[in-house]
Write an enzyme that holds these catalytic residues in place. Structure first.
Site, short mmCIF file in Angstrom:
data_model
loop_
_atom_site.label_atom_id
_atom_site.label_comp_id
_atom_site.label_asym_id
_atom_site.label_seq_id
_atom_site.Cartn_x
_atom_site.Cartn_y
_atom_site.Cartn_z
N GLY A 9 0.81 -1.22 0.00
CA GLY A 9 0.00 0.00 0.00
C GLY A 9 0.84 1.26 0.00
O GLY A 9 0.51 2.26 0.63
N SER A 40 0.59 -4.00 4.79
CA SER A 40 1.12 -4.38 6.09
C SER A 40 0.97 -3.22 7.08
O SER A 40 1.35 -2.09 6.77
CB SER A 40 2.59 -4.76 5.97
N ALA A 51 8.82 14.16 -6.25
CA ALA A 51 8.80 14.98 -7.47
C ALA A 51 8.20 14.17 -8.60
O ALA A 51 8.48 12.98 -8.74
CB ALA A 51 10.21 15.41 -7.83
N LYS A 79 5.84 22.12 -10.07
CA LYS A 79 7.19 21.86 -10.57
C LYS A 79 7.18 22.10 -12.08
O LYS A 79 6.40 21.48 -12.80
CB LYS A 79 7.57 20.40 -10.27
N VAL A 183 1.28 -10.27 4.61
CA VAL A 183 1.29 -11.49 3.80
C VAL A 183 2.47 -12.32 4.29
O VAL A 183 3.61 -11.84 4.30
CB VAL A 183 1.42 -11.17 2.30
N LEU A 335 8.64 -0.23 -6.94
CA LEU A 335 10.01 -0.63 -6.65
C LEU A 335 10.22 -2.13 -6.79
O LEU A 335 11.34 -2.58 -7.03
CB LEU A 335 10.40 -0.16 -5.24
N THR A 346 11.39 9.56 -12.15
CA THR A 346 10.71 8.57 -12.97
C THR A 346 10.07 7.42 -12.18
O THR A 346 9.42 6.57 -12.77
CB THR A 346 11.71 7.96 -13.98
P1 FAD Z 1 6.87 1.16 -0.74
O1 FAD Z 1 6.52 2.57 -0.56
O2 FAD Z 1 8.08 0.62 -0.12
O3 FAD Z 1 5.60 0.30 -0.42
C1 FAD Z 1 5.68 -1.07 -0.13
C2 FAD Z 1 4.38 -1.51 0.49
O4 FAD Z 1 4.38 -2.92 0.60
C3 FAD Z 1 4.14 -0.95 1.90
O5 FAD Z 1 2.79 -0.56 2.02
C4 FAD Z 1 4.40 -2.17 2.81
O6 FAD Z 1 3.66 -2.10 3.98
C5 FAD Z 1 3.90 -3.27 1.88
N1 FAD Z 1 4.41 -4.60 2.22
C6 FAD Z 1 5.70 -5.03 2.22
N2 FAD Z 1 5.76 -6.31 2.61
C7 FAD Z 1 4.49 -6.69 2.88
C8 FAD Z 1 3.89 -7.89 3.37
N3 FAD Z 1 4.61 -8.96 3.68
N4 FAD Z 1 2.55 -7.92 3.53
C9 FAD Z 1 1.79 -6.84 3.25
N5 FAD Z 1 2.30 -5.68 2.79
C10 FAD Z 1 3.63 -5.61 2.62
N6 FAD Z 1 9.96 8.62 -7.47
C11 FAD Z 1 9.54 9.75 -8.04
O7 FAD Z 1 8.66 9.70 -8.90
N7 FAD Z 1 10.07 10.95 -7.70
C12 FAD Z 1 11.06 11.07 -6.80
O8 FAD Z 1 11.48 12.19 -6.50
C13 FAD Z 1 11.56 9.88 -6.21
N8 FAD Z 1 12.57 9.92 -5.32
C14 FAD Z 1 13.06 8.75 -4.81
C15 FAD Z 1 14.18 8.77 -3.98
C16 FAD Z 1 14.72 7.58 -3.49
C17 FAD Z 1 15.95 7.61 -2.64
C18 FAD Z 1 14.08 6.35 -3.78
C19 FAD Z 1 14.62 5.05 -3.24
C20 FAD Z 1 12.96 6.33 -4.58
C21 FAD Z 1 12.45 7.51 -5.12
N9 FAD Z 1 11.36 7.49 -5.98
C22 FAD Z 1 10.95 8.65 -6.56
C23 FAD Z 1 10.65 6.25 -6.26
C24 FAD Z 1 9.35 6.18 -5.44
O9 FAD Z 1 9.66 6.38 -4.08
C25 FAD Z 1 8.66 4.84 -5.62
O10 FAD Z 1 8.56 4.55 -6.97
C26 FAD Z 1 7.28 4.87 -5.02
O11 FAD Z 1 7.28 5.38 -3.73
C27 FAD Z 1 6.65 3.52 -5.03
O12 FAD Z 1 7.11 2.75 -3.94
P2 FAD Z 1 6.41 1.37 -3.68
O13 FAD Z 1 4.96 1.60 -3.43
O14 FAD Z 1 6.78 0.44 -4.77
O15 FAD Z 1 7.12 0.82 -2.37
#
Ligand code: FAD
Length: 541
Positions: A9, A40, A51, A79, A183, A335, A346
């Protein structure tokens, strides 16, 4: 009814849920697909990703978000550009990569003409008013009726945590089921499809399609299905970031910049992102070249604060992409699917793109799953390579030699083959749209060993300019003085001053009257506090 189960989420999970609900269920009014999101309660989101780029407009429109409401709830600001400082030399010089650019006519020779000129005005300032609009800190929108010609393109800076919460609240009201649980296991059937996931209360959640949005953990796509990761670190050295926040309660810098600043430091670069209540700053660097404590000290020097004032967080990451984002009935988004460092913002874009592509290639039955997956994977993978090349270019054109990091990063072995071919091509002709029609360049042979598995598309990646066209390439190339020394030698001192398009001159003249200071727009339209140290130019209140 097809059942989609999203695990995770963060921004990826909630963007996917909200977009699929918007595109396939008519925002919950005509339910064709059942969407459940499991998040989670114990594992925090990465809470970074502040951004964005203008394509977010499409995503928000399909979801059904109203701009003012969205900006108020996510601490958002506008922006219009990314300002790159100290990338060519370590001398405070800078260039902009703005979102808007004038098209002067059917044949655009502005790049070539500028190269032949004295280049006494930065290239982008000759073809768009947006760098100056940014430098004088103006909003891309007026307070009253818009009477400033073609609209200015923009995106947002926003609070990542608030963004995910906002999409969650929005989606749950419109019929997305939200389960807060961990999970703990994944049941995969013999044909390689996920049957169900198991939660920590032992209940099983079945589904037809599972979306892995578990961030770098990649719980389904990697841990359950074993899809490997293609590493990009040969071309992009950075693998961690030290991040900090600077609330305006303690210090408001007088204005809110309507752009992101990316300043190159000794072993990486620092982002500076202004929101309505704070600035977010993060030093993206390579642990191979510097240690965390030195990087922290550099961030402190950048900000000019004392060490005790700075609360920092370290985020480790791995650049690359999943070899297949869609495997069987599992699709990795966010990610879990891949990450290229955030120099051109991006990350969220790739979440948006994957959600849009999934909606377009949605498997209403299992019958054509493999065919749809094949196309989806090709599109997503091409885009990752496009991003890799473009980001790689920002680094490899540097002439900095002040640290080993900058010396190494410009070596040919750290430039992708595709980018080298493009750069060679642009030594013969200026970049144009046609360069992206079919990327086959003289002397470019594809090294097939990087995709040697039979079930992965063996064709070379194609940069379709899906994200950045030749105009964006020109912003970086000319900002980094590409071929500058060669043209200096060729044309000597008999060159004319760089010419600014009359349309640009006109806009620059009018901007201070027509466009309000960014912080004044935010104050009037969104109710952002009028910070005590706010700079108010005459004529504005
Ligand atoms: P997360 O935010 O890590 O979410 C993971 C989710 O999975 C959480 O809700 C967690 O609770 C859940 N989860 C994990 N394991 C379990 C489990 N076993 N059971 C249930 N749930 C679980 N993007 C941009 O567009 N602009 C930016 O400026 C930018 N800056 C960034 C800077 C850095 C240093 C980094 C690392 C990334 C950046 N990004 C940026 C990328 C951006 O942060 C991600 O693409 C975006 O936040 C998506 O993250 P996510 O949802 O994939 O992962």
């Amino acid at each position: 009814m097809r059942k989609v189960v999203i695990v995770g989420g963060g921004s990826a999970g909630w963007t996917t849920a909200a977009y699929l609900n918007g595109a396939l269920n008519d925002r919950g009014q005509n339910k064709q697909v059942d969407i459940t999101l499991i998040e989670s309660p114990d594992i925090p989101r990465i809470s970074i990703g502040e951004a964005t780029i203008p394509t977010i407009e499409h995503t928000l429109a399909v979801i059904g978000v109203e701009e003012t409401d969205f900006m108020k709830k996510t601490d958002a600001t506008f922006k219009q550009s990314i300002k790159y400082t100290n990338w060519l030399h370590n001398d405070n010089s800078f260039y902009h990569h703005p979102f808007s650019r004038t098209r002067p006519g059917p044949i655009d020779r502005s790049g070539q003409r500028w190269m032949e000129s004295l280049r006494n005005i930065p290239f982008m300032e000759t073809v768009t008013a947006q760098p100056i609009i940014c430098e004088i800190n103006r909003s891309p929108k007026s307070l009253g009726k818009w009477d400033f010609g073609a609209p200015l393109k923009y995106a947002y800076h926003m609070d990542a945590q608030k963004f995910a919460d906002y999409l969650r609240d929005f989606s749950v009201v419109r019929g997305v089921t939200h389960i807060q649980a961990n999970v703990t296991n994944t049941k995969v059937s013999e044909n390689g499809y996920i049957q169900h996931v198991v939660l920590d209360d032992s209940s099983e959640i079945k589904g037809d399609l599972f979306i892995d949005c578990t961030g770098f953990r990649a719980l389904l796509i990697n841990k359950a299905l074993g899809v490997p990761y293609e590493d990009f670190s040969k071309w992009l050295f950075n693998d961690q970031a030290i991040v900090a926040q600077f609330p305006y309660d303690s210090y408001f810098p007088g204005v809110i910049r309507p752009y992101t600043t990316a300043t190159a430091l000794s072993n990486g670069w620092v982002w500076d992102i202004p929101m309505q209540s704070r600035r977010s700053v993060g030093y993206v660097h390579s642990s191979r070249y510097t240690d965390t404590e030195s990087a922290r000290s550099e961030l402190i020097a950048y900000q000019g604060c004392s060490s005790s004032e700075l609360e920092t967080r370290l985020i480790k990451f791995r650049v690359g992409q999943r070899r297949k984002a869609w495997q069987g009935n599992c699709i990795a988004i966010g990610l879990a699917g891949g990450f290229v460092e955030p120099l051109e913002s991006t990350g969220l874009y790739m979440c948006d793109l994957a959600a849009v592509m999934l909606a377009e290639h949605f498997p209403y039955t299992d019958q054509h799953m493999d065919q749809l997956a094949y196309r989806f994977n090709r599109i997503i993978s091409n885009r990752y390579y496009e991003i890799l090349d473009f980001i790689n270019m920002h680094f490899c054109l540097t002439r900095r030699t002040d640290t080993q990091y900058w010396k190494d990063i410009q070596k040919p072995e750290h430039i992708t083959d595709r980018l080298l071919a493009k750069l060679e091509h642009w030594k013969i002709k200026a970049p144009t749209r046609a360069d992206f029609d079919d990327q086959s360049f003289y002397g470019y042979t594809y090294n097939a060993s990087s995709t040697d598995s039979f079930d992965i598309d063996p064709r070379p990646p194609v940069d379709t300019a899906g994200l950045w066209n030749h105009e964006s390439y020109e912003a970086i190339l000319f900002g980094m003085d590409f071929r500058g020394p060669e043209f200096n030698q060729k044309y000597g001192t008999s060159r004319q001053s760089a010419k600014v398009h009359p349309f640009v001159i006109n806009r620059v003249k009018q901007a201070p009257q027509k466009l309000p200071p960014h912080h004044i727009w935010l104050h009037h339209q969104l109710g952002m506090p009028q910070w005590k140290t706010a700079y108010i130019p005459s004529g504005w209140v």
